[in-house]
Design a protein around this motif. Structure first.
Motif, PDB file in Angstrom:
ATOM      1  N   ALA D  43       0.424  -0.579   0.472  1.00 22.23           N
ATOM      2  CA  ALA D  43      -0.116   0.046   0.410  1.00 22.23           C
ATOM      3  C   ALA D  43       0.797   1.154  -0.091  1.00 22.23           C
ATOM      4  CB  ALA D  43      -1.538   0.463   1.453  1.00 22.23           C
ATOM      5  N   THR D  44       0.164   2.353   0.393  1.00 19.37           N
ATOM      6  CA  THR D  44       1.406   3.634   0.830  1.00 19.37           C
ATOM      7  C   THR D  44       2.586   3.375   1.576  1.00 19.37           C
ATOM      8  OG1 THR D  44      -0.784   5.248   1.897  1.00 19.37           O
ATOM      9  CG2 THR D  44      -0.706   5.033  -0.478  1.00 19.37           C
ATOM     10  N   THR D  82      -3.653   0.483  -7.348  1.00 17.56           N
ATOM     11  CA  THR D  82      -3.341   1.265  -7.947  1.00 17.56           C
ATOM     12  C   THR D  82      -1.775   1.231  -7.678  1.00 17.56           C
ATOM     13  OG1 THR D  82      -4.227   2.859  -8.036  1.00 17.56           O
ATOM     14  CG2 THR D  82      -1.841   3.569  -7.059  1.00 17.56           C
ATOM     15  N   LYS D  86       1.563   1.071  -9.802  1.00 17.03           N
ATOM     16  CA  LYS D  86       2.631   1.681 -10.163  1.00 17.03           C
ATOM     17  C   LYS D  86       3.944   0.823 -10.409  1.00 17.03           C
ATOM     18  CE  LYS D  86       4.338   5.147  -6.140  1.00 17.03           C
ATOM     19  NZ  LYS D  86       4.061   6.288  -6.165  1.00 17.03           N
ATOM     20  N   CYS D 154     -10.357   7.636  -4.824  1.00 17.42           N
ATOM     21  CA  CYS D 154      -9.491   7.692  -6.130  1.00 17.42           C
ATOM     22  C   CYS D 154      -8.499   7.160  -6.393  1.00 17.42           C
ATOM     23  CB  CYS D 154      -8.107   8.589  -4.681  1.00 17.42           C
ATOM     24  SG  CYS D 154      -8.668   9.975  -3.738  1.00 17.42           S
ATOM     25  N   GLN D 155      -8.327   6.375  -6.044  1.00 13.19           N
ATOM     26  CA  GLN D 155      -6.685   5.265  -6.626  1.00 13.19           C
ATOM     27  C   GLN D 155      -7.657   4.734  -7.972  1.00 13.19           C
ATOM     28  OE1 GLN D 155      -4.535   3.639  -4.244  1.00 13.19           O
ATOM     29  NE2 GLN D 155      -3.171   5.620  -3.934  1.00 13.19           N
ATOM     30  N   ARG D 158      -6.815   7.595 -11.279  1.00 22.36           N
ATOM     31  CA  ARG D 158      -5.530   7.789 -10.951  1.00 22.36           C
ATOM     32  C   ARG D 158      -5.173   7.072 -10.561  1.00 22.36           C
ATOM     33  NH1 ARG D 158      -9.606  11.990  -8.443  1.00 22.36           N
ATOM     34  NH2 ARG D 158      -8.343  11.430  -6.520  1.00 22.36           N
ATOM     35  N   PRO D 159      -3.831   7.584 -11.038  1.00 25.35           N
ATOM     36  CA  PRO D 159      -3.241   8.666 -11.414  1.00 25.35           C
ATOM     37  C   PRO D 159      -3.345   8.285 -13.367  1.00 25.35           C
ATOM     38  CG  PRO D 159      -1.037   7.561 -11.417  1.00 25.35           C
ATOM     39  CD  PRO D 159      -2.042   7.173 -10.916  1.00 25.35           C
ATOM     40  N   LYS D 161      -5.683   7.477 -16.809  1.00 25.90           N
ATOM     41  CA  LYS D 161      -6.763   8.001 -16.812  1.00 25.90           C
ATOM     42  C   LYS D 161      -7.277   6.540 -17.925  1.00 25.90           C
ATOM     43  CE  LYS D 161      -5.065  12.501 -16.825  1.00 25.90           C
ATOM     44  NZ  LYS D 161      -4.255  13.208 -17.663  1.00 25.90           N
ATOM     45  N   GLN D 165     -12.262   8.605 -17.528  1.00 21.71           N
ATOM     46  CA  GLN D 165     -11.924  10.056 -16.864  1.00 21.71           C
ATOM     47  C   GLN D 165     -11.966  10.227 -15.229  1.00 21.71           C
ATOM     48  OE1 GLN D 165     -12.765  13.323 -15.254  1.00 21.71           O
ATOM     49  NE2 GLN D 165     -11.464  14.251 -16.462  1.00 21.71           N
ATOM     50  N   PRO D 166     -10.500  10.951 -14.536  1.00 24.37           N
ATOM     51  CA  PRO D 166     -10.002  10.546 -13.868  1.00 24.37           C
ATOM     52  C   PRO D 166     -10.784  11.491 -12.864  1.00 24.37           C
ATOM     53  CG  PRO D 166      -8.612  12.317 -15.133  1.00 24.37           C
ATOM     54  CD  PRO D 166      -9.966  11.254 -15.855  1.00 24.37           C
ATOM     55  N   GLU D 167     -11.714  12.662 -13.098  1.00 27.09           N
ATOM     56  CA  GLU D 167     -12.331  13.197 -11.890  1.00 27.09           C
ATOM     57  C   GLU D 167     -13.525  12.773 -11.913  1.00 27.09           C
ATOM     58  OE1 GLU D 167     -11.815  16.806 -11.202  1.00 27.09           O
ATOM     59  OE2 GLU D 167      -9.005  17.137 -12.521  1.00 27.09           O
ATOM     60  N   THR D 190     -15.063  11.562  -6.655  1.00 27.73           N
ATOM     61  CA  THR D 190     -13.713  10.839  -6.637  1.00 27.73           C
ATOM     62  C   THR D 190     -13.157  11.089  -5.408  1.00 27.73           C
ATOM     63  OG1 THR D 190     -13.340  12.260  -8.654  1.00 27.73           O
ATOM     64  CG2 THR D 190     -13.864  10.109  -9.401  1.00 27.73           C
ATOM     65  N   LEU D 191     -13.673  12.593  -5.038  1.00 27.88           N
ATOM     66  CA  LEU D 191     -13.333  12.921  -3.744  1.00 27.88           C
ATOM     67  C   LEU D 191     -12.086  12.116  -2.267  1.00 27.88           C
ATOM     68  CD1 LEU D 191     -15.623  16.025  -2.459  1.00 27.88           C
ATOM     69  CD2 LEU D 191     -13.445  15.784  -4.093  1.00 27.88           C
ATOM     70  N   CYS D 192     -11.689  12.398  -2.078  1.00 24.53           N
ATOM     71  CA  CYS D 192     -10.961  11.728  -1.276  1.00 24.53           C
ATOM     72  C   CYS D 192     -11.666  11.362  -0.058  1.00 24.53           C
ATOM     73  CB  CYS D 192      -9.594  12.426  -0.789  1.00 24.53           C
ATOM     74  SG  CYS D 192      -8.246  11.275   0.342  1.00 24.53           S
TER      75      CYS D 192
END
Lengths: 362, 141, 182, 284, 660
Positions: D43-44, D82, D86, D154-155, D158-159, D161, D165-167, D190-192
Motif C-alpha cells: 500500500a502507500t 494502484t 505503480k 481516488c485510486q 488516477r493517476p 486515466k 475520466q479521472p474526476e 472521486t473526492l478523497c
C-alpha cells in the motif's frame, strides 16, 4: 483455382493450346512468349498475334538468352488499349514489377502468365544439349542429370514460384509428358480458365512436397554460396582479385533487367581524371594503378540497384571474363534488402526503400 | 596502433548546419587535428553514394557526414532522405571489409561549434584505432 | 545536514528534477484535500526544494499529509508527478532520520511496514494495537467503534500472515540496501 | 472465466465484501481463484518508507500469480490496484529493477518473468460478463427504493486515466444502470475519503467524509456504492463519528447482488455499520 | 571552352594577422602556382578590401583569367563579394571558388606546418573544382499582379484593404457567409475599450465596396498550384440558394422562415436562428444563406417555400449548385486565424456540466448588444450575477493541452472583469498564473482594473464544483464554488460564485492544416504556420510569394494582427511591384536526354518544383520553385538530375584533389 491442361504430346503442347485459345477466342490481341526463330534453336522473346504461329512457342525450354522483362517493358511502356498475354519466368516478373515501380511500364494491358521455373541453362550448354537430344523442354523436367546443368544463379534461386501473376503454369507435381498444371492467381486468371471450360481440381498431392524440397535445397545452396562469396569479397583486396579480369565492358550492366538508365553514369565524364592530379598522386605514393573504374563500377552499381537485384544471374552469364557478378550481387544485395526489409518484385505497392523516410530513422 | 599513422578524413557537410558549426569552431578558436578535409554541400540530402565510395576507394580512412538535426533541415527533410542512403552505402562497404565505424553520420547544428570540434577529434581517434584503410597506398577505382 | 547534497540527491539519485518545471501555479495545493493542514502547500514545498532548503522540506509534515489521491498529478499543467515526488521526500526523510513536527503518520507507516516485513500480510487490528502503543488516544477514540465492528464480525484478532513468514526474510535485506527510487 | 484473485489484507474484514463477491462469482460462474500464499501489496505505507521493499512485495505477488498460471490479477481494493500498477509501471520503465527484485526472490526460488496485467473486479463485472449471462441471472426487478450514488474514491481512475475520466468517471454508473439500478449524478465521485490518514488525523479528515455524504444527500441519493474497503470503512464508520448517520455505504457488489435478486443475507448486508433499513429521504 | 584555355588566378589572403602567422601564405601561393591551369597565384593582406578586389579585377583583365580561387575566410562571409568582383571584371560569377583557410586551417590548427599543409590541400581542391565550374545565369520572370487572401477576419480584411489600396487586384476568400471573423463577435476591445463593431463595421463595408477587392464569401480554396508570381487557384463557391445579384437584404425571408430553433453559431449557440439566415445584422455581404441541413425543402424535401413566397426580389433559388472558379494570382496571404480552445476535456472546470460556466467567446456574445441578451450580462435564469469568477489559462500553458501562452487571455479577461463590474456591479474574482500585459497601455489597463476592485488572485483554479463549503448559507444556494490556492497568501480559497468565465486559449483554425498542405507551408507542432525566420522574416514562409497574417501564425491581439496583415500586404506588394522575380542560379537541372521518366524526383521534391511532362515523358524543373536542395539529383536513378554548381563532376574532382 487449379486445373490441369492435359496433352498427349506433353506440357509444351498444352501451354501452346492454352495460348492459342487466348488468341482464337479473342481474349488477347497478342502473346509475348519465348519462341524458336528460324535462325536458331535458342528461344527468343517474341510477340505472336496469329494463332498458327503459336506452334513455335517454347516457354518451358530451360534457357533464356535475355531477362525478358526488358523486352516486355518495351511493350508495356504505355497502355495501348491492346490486351497482351505475357509468359514470363519468376525473375522476369519480379524485374518487371521493379520497373513498374519506376514507372518504366504499366501492367494494365498485361495478362501475366508466370512459369514455375526450375532454372535455365547457359545458352551454349542448352544448344549443345538440344543438339544431343531434341525435346529438351520436356526431358529437362524428367532427367535429373539435366537439372544439374542449370546456371549458378538458378541453382540458388528460392523464388522459383512466380508472384503477382494472373495465371501460373505449374510444373511441380505434374508429369510434363502428359500435360501441365495451371493455377489462376487473380480474378482475370480465374475468368480465363472458366471461360475455357476448365474445372477446378485438387492440385496433385506431390506438389507441396516437391516445392518444399526444392525450397529447402535452394536455400541451402544459397547460404553456401553467400558464405563463400562473403569470404571472397571480405576485404577489398580479395574483391579486386575476384574481379581482376574485369574488362569494364559493361556487359553485366547491359544485361541487367533493373539497370534501366538511358545513359549509364559510367559513360559520362563524372569519373574523368585530371592528368595533373594523377601525376601528383603517383609522385606522392610512389606508384598507382591507373584507374580503370572497375571496382568503382561494381560498387556504384551495387549502391545503385543492390536493393532491386532480382538475382536472375544474367550478369554472370554475359561476362566474357567469367566473373561471378551475380554471386556478389546476390550476397551484398540481400544484405541491403535485409537492412530495409525490402524484397524486390514482392509487391507492386511496396515502396522503393530510398523513397520512404521516417523521423525515427536515426 | 600505429603512432605514425595520420588518417585522411573526408567530411561531407551541409552548408547550413555543420559547415556553419565548423565556421563557429573556427571563430571560437576550437582547435582539432588537421586531418579533416571539409567538402561543402548544400544539404546532406545531395550526398550521392558515389561520393562515399569514391572517397573510400581514393584512400580516405574515414568519411564523416554532417548535417542538420532532424527537423532542422533547411530543406525540410533532406537529412532524413540522406539517412537511409548512407546506411545503405555503409552496409555495402562493410561487405567489402570497410569497417562500419569508418563511415559516420552526425547531426551537428549551426550553433554547435563545440560539438563539431568534439566529434572531429573523436572520429579521428576512432579511425586511428582502426588503422589505415584497406586501400591505403593503393589506388583501386 | 548538507542541503546542497540532499538537493542533488533529490534531483539526481531520485530523479526529482521534474520540480524544475514547476510554474508555481498552485493547482496542486488547490486540488489537495489536506493542503490546509500542511506546513507548506505542495507548491511551496517545490519552491523550497529549488531554493535548496532541504532540511526545512524534509522536516515539514507536508509529504506525510499526502494521502496519495493523485488529484494534483492528473491536474498539474506541467505534468509533474507530484504524488511520486512526495514518496521520494518521505523516503528521504526516513533515510535522514528527520521527524516532522507531527510525527504520527511516519509512526503509522513504520508500524505497517514492520508488520508486513515480518508477516507478509497486515492485520488491521494488530496495526491499531501496535500503533496505539505510541499514540494511545488515536486508538482509544476508536474503542467504541471496535466494539461495533466486533459485533458484526468485522474485526480480525488472529494475525494474518503468509504461510511461512520466514521465507520472506529477504525483505529485511531489501530494507537495508534501499534501491534508489526511479 | 478463471482469474488470479488478489484479495488484499482488508478484504476479509470488509463489511460483506467477501460475501457479496462470492455470491456474484457463484451466480455468474466467475472463477476467482485466490493466488496461493499472496502477500500484502505494501500500500502507500511501504512505498513511503522504502521503495525497494515495496517493489519486492509487488514482485513476489506477480511472480506467484505467474507461477500458478494466471494471466491476469484481479483486485477488489483501490489501494492494491494502484500500488501494483505503480510497481509495474516502474518496472516497465526501469527493467533493471526486475533484476534487483529477482535477486531477492531467488532465495524463495521465485522468479519474476513477466508483468501480468492488474485489473479491478469492477472492470471484470462491467466488461467481461456477456450480456446473456446477466439476463439469465437477473431474477427479479430492482429494488426501486435505492437511488445509488457511485463513489470511486481516488485510486481507480488516477493517476492513470485508463478507467475513464479521472474526476468524473461513469463506468460504475453505466454498469449499474445496465442492471436496472437507479443511479444519481453527483460531484463527489472521486473526492478523497481520507484513507489511512483517518487513523492519526481523524479530526482533519472528518470534513472530507461529511462533504461526500452531504453531496450525495443533496443530490437525492440514499445509498453509496463503493469499490474499495478503505473508502467503505471511512464513510461507514465516519458517519457515526460525525454523528450524521443515515446513508448506508455498501460495496458495489452488494448493490449488484440486490439488483440480481440475490438474498441480502448472502450479500453480508447485515455487516454495514449504517444499516440498510435506515434508508430514508435524508435530503439536505 | 576548351580545356587548354582555362586560366586560373589564385589569391591567398593574410586576413591581417588572422591567417598569415599560422599559415605560410607565401608557400601556399607558390604551391598554387604549380597546380594545373593556374596562371597566377598571389598573396595579399586583405583580399576582401577594395584594393584586394581591384587586384583580382585587374588580373582578370590583364592576364585573361577566367577562373578565380580565393583562399581566405568562409564562403558564408565573402563569397558574394568576390563573385561580384568577377562579374565586374567580366567573367561569370560562378567561375569562382573559395578555399576556407581561416576557419578551417589557421584558426583551428595548432601546428603551423600542419595548418599550411591543410591550406595547400584546400587550395588544390578549390583549383581542381573551379576547373569544372560552369557559367550560370539567373533569369527574370514576369509576375501576375494580383493577390489572394485566404480568410476574412480582421487580418485578412486588413491585408486585402492594404493591398487593394496599393492598386493590386485582391481576391478575398472567406468560408463563412460573412466576413468579420472572431472580431465581429466582440463587444469591446482592450485596452482602449472601443466598441469592436464601431471600428469593425466600417472596415467590413470598405472591403465589400472596394473596387480592387473581389470578395468570395461562403467559399473555400480547393487547390493551389504554380509558383511565385503565378499561382493557379481553384475556389469552391458553396451554394447560398440565394441569387446575390437580386437580393436586396430586406430580411423578410428570415422573418417568415418557420424553422426558428437552430442554435446560432454566431451567438455561440446561446440563441437561435432561422434556416434562412444572415449570421449577424451587419454581415457583409448582406445576403442571407439557406442552411441546407435544416431547411424544410432542402433537408427534408417537404413543402414550405415561405421565403420564396415573400421575397419580392425573387432572389431565392433552391437549384443553386456548388460552383468552381479559377483565378491566377502572383502572391498569397494566408489569414486563416484561430479557433477557441474547447474546455470540455478539463472536467474539473465543469464546462458543459454546470450551466453557469461560460467560455470567453460565449461571454463576448452575452455581453454584446447584438447578442442573445441584448448586451445584459444575465445568468440563464435571467438574474444578474452577484459574484463572477474568471479563470485564466484554460487550455493554455498546460502540457496536457496547449503548452504555449495564448497571449491575449490575460488582457481580455481583465476586459471582462471591467465590463462585469461596469454593467452589473458584481464582485469579480480573477484567477491567473501570471499576468502578461506587455502591450501599449496594457499594464495601465491592468492597474485600472485592480483599482476598480477586481480581486486578482495569483493561483490557477483547481476546480469548479457545486459542492458548497457552507451549505447552510442561504446566500450561496445554487452557487458554484471555485477552489484555488492564493499562492501569494498561501490560503486555500473556496469562493462561492454565480458565474464562471473560462478564458480559453487559442488553437489553429480548423482546416488550417489543409490550407497549409495545399500551398506547401509547414506548421509547427501546435499547428501554427511556420514563418521563414522567427526574427527576420516573420511574415514570410518557405514558399516564395506566400505570406502570413494574424493568428494563423500564432496567437496575437488585434493591433499585432493588423500590423502583421499590413506587413504581409507590404511584402506581397513589394514582391509584385517590380513586376518580375529573379530565378535562382544554383538549382536542379534535369537532362531531357537522360530522363527515363520514372518520376522519382517528383516524389522526393518537397517544393513541388518538378513537374512531369506527360507529352515528352520526362520531368522538368520549375526554376522558380526549386531551392537547390539536391534531393532529386541523388534520388534520380538515371543521373539525369543534377544540381548546378554541385554537379557530380565538380564534387568528384574536389574529392580526388583532396585525396592525393
Amino acid at each position: 483455382m487449379y486445373s490441369v491442361l492435359k496433352s498427349e504430346k506433353g506440357g509444351v503442347f498444352a501451354v501452346r493450346s492454352l495460348l492459342k485459345r487466348l488468341l482464337t477466342e479473342n481474349m488477347v490481341d497478342a502473346v509475348f512468349v519465348a519462341a524458336k526463330t528460324p535462325y536458331s534453336d535458342l528461344p527468343m522473346p517474341t510477340l505472336i498475334s496469329s494463332p498458327e504461329n503459336i506452334e513455335t512457342a517454347d516457354p518451358l525450354a530451360p534457357v533464356a538468352p535475355f531477362n525478358a522483362s526488358r523486352q516486355a517493358s518495351i511493350l508495356l511502356r504505355s497502355d495501348t488499349g491492346k490486351r497482351l498475354a505475357l509468359v514470363l519466368r519468376p525473375c522476369e516478373i519480379r524485374a518487371l514489377i521493379e520497373l513498374v515501380k519506376l514507372k518504366q511500364c504499366v501492367l494494365d494491358p498485361a495478362i501475366l502468365i508466370g512459369i514455375e521455373c526450375k532454372g535455365r541453362m547457359e545458352n551454349a550448354l542448352f544448344l549443345e544439349q538440344e543438339k544431343q537430344r531434341s525435346g529438351i523442354s520436356i526431358s529437362f523436367y524428367q532427367d535429373d542429370n539435366l537439372k544439374e546443368m542449370i546456371c549458378s544463379a538458378c541453382n540458388v534461386c528460392d523464388h522459383f514460384q512466380p508472384v503477382g501473376t494472373d495465371l501460373t503454369l505449374s510444373v511441380f507435381g505434374v508429369q510434363i509428358s502428359t500435360g501441365i498444371g495451371v493455377e489462376a492467381e487473380s480474378e482475370t486468371g480465374t475468368d480465363i480458365l472458366k471461360k475455357m471450360g476448365y474445372s477446378d481440381v485438387q492440385p496433385p498431392a506431390e506438389r507441396e512436397a516437391e516445392l518444399r524440397d526444392l525450397q529447402q535445397q535452394r536455400l541451402e545452396a544459397k547460404s553456401v554460396l553467400m558464405e563463400k562469396t562473403a569470404e571472397d569479397i571480405k576485404d577489398i583486396k580479395r574483391f579486386e582479385t575476384l574481379i581482376a579480369n574485369c574488362l569494364n565492358c559493361s556487359n553485366c550492366r547491359v544485361a541487367c533487367p533493373v539497370c534501366y538508365c538511358k545513359e549509364c553514369v559510367f559513360v559520362t565524364d563524372v569519373f574523368a581524371h585530371e592528368p595533373e592530379l594523377l601525376i601528383r598522386r603517383a609522385v606522392k605514393r610512389g606508384m598507382i594503378k591507373m584507374p580503370t573504374e572497375t571496382t568503382m563500377f561494381h560498387l556504384t552499381r551495387l549502391a545503385h540497384i543492390g536493393h532491386a537485384c532480382v538475382a536472375c544471374g544474367h550478369c554472370t552469364s554475359v561476362c566474357p571474363s567469367g566473373i561471378p557478378v551475380a554471386d556478389f550481387f546476390i550476397t551484398v544485395g540481400s544484405k541491403v534488402q535485409d537492412l530495409f526489409d525490402y524484397e524486390p518484385g514482392r509487391d507492386i505497392n511496396e515502396p522503393i526503400p530510398y523513397l520512404v523516410f521516417e523521423e525515427e530513422n536515426q | 596502433m600505429n603512432d605514425q599513422f595520420e588518417p585522411q578524413i573526408i567530411a561531407l557537410v551541409c552548408n547550413w548546419c555543420t559547415y556553419t558549426a565548423a565556421d563557429l569552431a573556427g571563430t571560437s578558436r576550437l582547435s582539432y587535428p588537421s586531418n579533416v578535409r571539409l567538402v561543402r554541400l548544400m544539404c546532406t540530402g545531395m550526398i550521392d553514394a558515389k561520393y562515399i565510395i569514391k572517397a573510400f576507394l581514393d584512400g580516405a580512412d574515414g568519411v564523416v557526414i554532417g548535417g542538420c538535426h532532424p527537423g532542422d533541415c533547411h530543406y525540410i527533410n533532406g537529412n532524413l532522405k540522406a539517412t537511409k542512403r548512407i546506411y545503405g552505402v555503409g552496409k555495402i562497404m562493410e561487405q567489402f571489409g570497410f569497417e562500419p565505424d569508418r563511415l559516420r553520420l552526425k547531426w551537428i547544428g549551426a550553433s554547435e561549434g563545440l560539438e563539431f570540434q568534439k566529434n572531429m577529434a573523436e572520429f579521428i581517434e576512432t579511425i586511428k584505432q582502426l588503422g589505415p584503410s584497406p586501400v591505403k597506398s593503393r589506388m583501386i577505382l | 545536514m548538507d542541503d546542497r547534497r540532499l538537493q542533488l540527491k533529490f534531483y539526481e539519485t531520485h530523479d526529482g528534477k521534474d520540480v524544475l518545471k514547476c510554474i508555481q501555479c498552485g493547482t496542486c495545493s488547490g486540488s489537495c484535500p489536506l493542503s490546509d493542514k500542511m506546513d507548506y502547500a505542495p507548491r511551496e514545498l517545490f519552491a523550497l526544494i529549488r531554493d535548496g532548503e532541504m532540511e526545512a522540506v524534509l522536516r515539514s509534515n507536508t509529504q506525510w499529509y499526502c494521502v496519495s489521491c493523485y488529484q494534483c498529478m492528473v491536474r498539474c499543467p506541467q505534468e509533474i508527478p507530484v504524488t511520486d515526488l512526495m514518496y521520494i521526500l518521505k523516503q528521504m526523510a526516513i533515510e535522514q532520520g528527520i521527524s516532522p513536527k507531527t510525527a504520527k503518520m511516519p509512526d503509522l507507516y513504520m508500524t505497517f511496514y514492520r508488520e508486513v516485513l515480518k508477516k507478509g500480510r497486515l492485520t488491521e487490528a494488530m496495526l491499531m494495537i501496535r500503533y496505539g502503543m505510541k499514540h494511545p488516544t488515536d486508538t482509544l477514540s476508536n474503542a467504541f467503534l471496535a466494539v461495533k465492528l466486533l459485533k458484526r464480525r468485522r474485526l480480525e484478532i488472529i494475525p494474518q500472515s503468509i504461510k511461512e513468514p520466514k521465507r520472506i526474510s529477504y525483505l529485511k535485506s531489501a530494507d537495508s540496501e534501499r534501491t534508489e527510487t526511479k | 472465466m478463471r482469474y488470479g484473485f488478489f484479495p488484499g489484507c482488508a478484504y476479509k474484514t470488509a463489511a460483506g465484501y467477501r460475501e457479496s463477491v462470492e455470491a456474484l462469482n457463484r451466480a455468474l460462474a466467475i472463477q476467482l481463484v485466490e493466488i496461493p500464499d499472496w502477500n500484502c501489496c505494501g500500500a502507500t505505507a511501504v512505498f513511503s518508507i522504502n521503495s525497494s521493499v515495496a517493489l519486492v512485495l509487488s514482485g513476489r505477488l506477480l511472480a506467484l500469480a505467474d507461477l500458478h498460471g494466471f494471466d491476469e490479477i484481479i483486485t477488489v481494493c483501490n489501494a492494491c490496484y494502484t500500488t501494483l500498477r505503480k510497481a509495474i509501471h516502474m518496472m516497465e520503465h526501469h527493467p533493471e529493477l526486475i533484476t534487483e527484485i529477482n535477486k531477492h526472490l531467488k532465495t524463495e526460488t521465485l522468479q519474476l518473468k513477466r508483468l501480468l496485467p492488474v485489473r479491478h473486479y469492477l472492470d471484470v463485472l462491467a466488461n467481461d460478463i456477456p450480456e446473456m449471462r446477466w439476463r439469465k441471472v437477473k431474477q427479479s426487478k430492482s429494488d426501486s427504493d435505492l437511488r445509488v450514488a457511485a463513489y470511486y474514491g481516488c485510486q481507480l481512475t488516477r493517476p492513470w486515466k485508463d478507467q475513464g475520466q479521472p474526476e468524473r468517471p461513469d463506468v460504475l454508473e453505466q454498469f449499474l444502470e445496465r442492471l436496472g439500478v437507479t443511479v444519481i449524478e453527483h460531484s463527489a465521485k472521486t473526492l478523497c475519503c481520507g484513507a489511512s490518514h483517518m487513523i492519526p488525523y481523524a479530526k482533519d479528515c472528518a470534513p472530507l467524509v461529511s462533504r461526500i455524504i452531504r453531496e450525495v444527500r443533496k443530490k437525492n441519493g440514499n445509498i453509496i456504492a463503493t469499490i474499495c474497503p478503505m473508502c467503505q470503512f471511512n464513510l461507514d464508520a465516519g458517519q457515526g463519528r460525525l454523528n450524521i448517520p443515515g446513508t448506508p455505504i455498501a460495496f458495489f457488489t452488494q448493490i449488484v447482488g440486490l439488483a440480481l435478486g440475490i438474498d441480502s443475507k448472502d450479500l453480508g448486508i447485515d455487516k454495514l455499520l449504517v444499516p440498510m433499513y435506515k434508508i430514508s429521504d435524508n435530503k439536505e | 571552352m576548351k580545356r587548354d584555355q582555362i586560366n586560373i588566378g589564385v589569391y591567398i589572403c593574410h586576413c591581417g594577422m588572422n591567417i598569415s602567422p599560422k599559415v605560410d601564405v607565401e608557400a601556399v601561393a607558390e604551391f598554387a602556382e604549380g597546380l594545373a591551369h593556374v596562371r597566377i597565384a598571389r598573396d595579399y593582406k586583405f583580399m576582401c578590401s577594395s584594393p584586394g578586389q581591384e587586384f583580382i579585377i585587374d588580373d582578370i583583365r590583364q592576364y585573361g583569367l577566367n577562373r578565380i580561387v580565393v583562399a581566405s575566410c568562409s564562403p558564408r562571409m565573402h563569397e558574394a563579394t568576390f563573385r561580384n568582383a568577377c562579374e565586374t571584371a567580366g567573367i561569370n560569377r560562378h567561375y569562382f571558388q573559395m578555399a576556407n583557410i581561416r576557419e578551417q586551417a589557421a584558426w583551428v590548427t595548432l601546428d603551423t606546418k600542419e595548418a599550411t599543409a591543410k591550406a595547400m590541400d584546400l587550395v588544390a581542391a578549390a583549383v581542381a573544382r573551379v576547373t569544372y565550374h560552369r557559367p550560370l545565369e539567373s533569369r527574370e520572370v514576369k509576375v501576375n499582379k494580383s493577390i489572394l487572401v485566404i480568410g476574412g477576419g480582421i487580418a485578412g480584411m486588413q491585408a486585402a484593404i492594404s493591398s487593394g489600396n496599393a492598386g493590386y487586384q485582391v481576391y478575398l476568400i472567406e468560408r463563412e457567409p460573412s466576413i468579420g471573423g472572431h472580431m465581429a463577435k466582440f463587444d469591446k476591445t482592450f485596452p482602449t475599450l472601443d466598441c469592436a463593431a464601431c471600428i469593425m463595421t466600417p472596415k467590413m463595408v470598405e472591403v465589400g465596396q472596394h473596387e480592387s477587392i473581389r470578395l468570395f464569401t461562403y467559399s473555400e480554396v480547393v487547390s493551389v498550384e504554380g509558383f511565385v508570381g503565378n499561382y493557379s487557384v481553384r475556389i469552391l463557391k458553396k451554394p447560398r440558394f440565394i441569387d446575390e445579384s437580386k437580393c436586396n437584404g430586406c430580411g423578410i425571408c428570415m422573418e417568415k422562415c418557420p424553422i426558428k430553433k437552430i442554435p446560432s453559431e454566431f451567438n455561440e449557440n446561446l440563441s437561435f436562428r432561422t434556416a434562412i439566415y444572415s449570421p449577424f445584422p451587419q454581415a457583409v455581404p448582406n445576403t442571407p444563406v439557406i442552411d441546407p441541413d435544416h431547411c424544410r425543402i432542402l433537408a427534408e424535401n417537404k413543402p414550405c417555400g415561405a421565403c420564396e413566397k415573400f421575397c419580392e426580389a425573387g432572389a431565392i433559388d433552391f437549384n443553386q449548385q456548388p460552383e468552381h472558379m479559377d483565378i491566377t494570382v502572383g502572391s498569397i496571404i494566408i489569414a486563416t486565424g484561430f479557433k477557441a480552445f474547447d474546455p470540455e476535456p478539463l472536467v474539473q472546470y465543469g464546462y458543459g456540466i454546470y450551466p453557469e460556466v461560460y467560455t470567453s467567446l460565449e461571454f463576448e456574445r452575452l455581453n454584446n448588444a447584438t447578442g442573445p441578451t441584448g448586451g445584459s450580462i444575465l445568468m440563464k435564469g435571467g438574474d444578474f450575477p452577484k459574484r463572477v469568477a474568471i479563470i485564466h489559462c484554460v487550455g493554455s500553458r498546460d502540457a496536457q493541452y496547449r503548452e504555449y501562452c495564448s497571449r491575449v487571455c490575460c488582457m481580455y479577461s481583465m476586459k471582462f472583469a471591467h465590463l462585469v463590474r461596469e454593467k452589473t456591479g458584481a464582485e469579480v474574482w480573477e484567477f491567473y498564473i501570471d499576468v502578461r500585459s506587455p502591450g501599449k497601455l496594457y499594464e495601465e489597463f491592468y492597474n485600472r482594473v485592480q483599482k476598480e476592485g477586481v480581486h486578482m488572485i495569483r493561483g490557477r483554479v483547481a476546480e469548479v464544483t457545486d459542492i458548497l463549503d457552507d451549505p447552510e448559507n442561504s446566500e450561496d444556494k445554487g452557487r458554484l464554488t471555485v477552489v484555488a490556492e492564493n499562492t501569494l497568501t498561501r490560503r486555500m480559497l473556496r469562493i462561492p460564485v454565480d458565474m464562471v468565465i473560462l478564458s480559453v486559449g487559442l488553437e489553429p483554425a480548423e482546416g488550417a492544416g489543409d490550407v497549409g498542405r495545399m500551398i506547401g507551408v509547414s506548421s509547427d507542432g501546435n499547428g501554427w504556420f511556420t514563418e521563414l525566420h522567427a526574427k527576420l522574416a516573420p511574415v514570410s514562409t518557405v514558399i516564395k510569394g506566400v505570406f502570413l497574417a494574424g493568428c494563423c501564425q500564432g496567437p496575437k491581439d488585434i493591433p499585432d494582427t493588423v500590423a502583421q496583415a499590413m506587413g504581409a500586404s507590404g511584402e506581397a506588394v513589394a514582391l509584385l511591384s517590380k513586376g518580375t522575380v529573379m530565378t535562382r542560379a544554383e538549382i536542379s537541372f534535369i537532362d531531357p536526354d537522360l530522363c527515363a521518366g520514372c518520376q522519382t524526383c517528383v516524389e522526393v521534391c518537397v517544393y513541388n518544383a518538378i513537374d512531369f511532362d506527360e507529352g515528352r515523358g520526362i520531368a522538368t524543373v520549375n526554376e522558380l520553385l526549386c531551392q537547390g536542395c539536391g534531393s532529386c539529383a541523388v534520388a534520380c536513378p538515371s543521373s539525369a538530375a543534377s544540381i548546378k554548381h554541385f554537379t557530380n563532376r565538380q564534387v568528384m574532382e574536389e574529392l580526388e584533389a583532396i585525396l592525393i
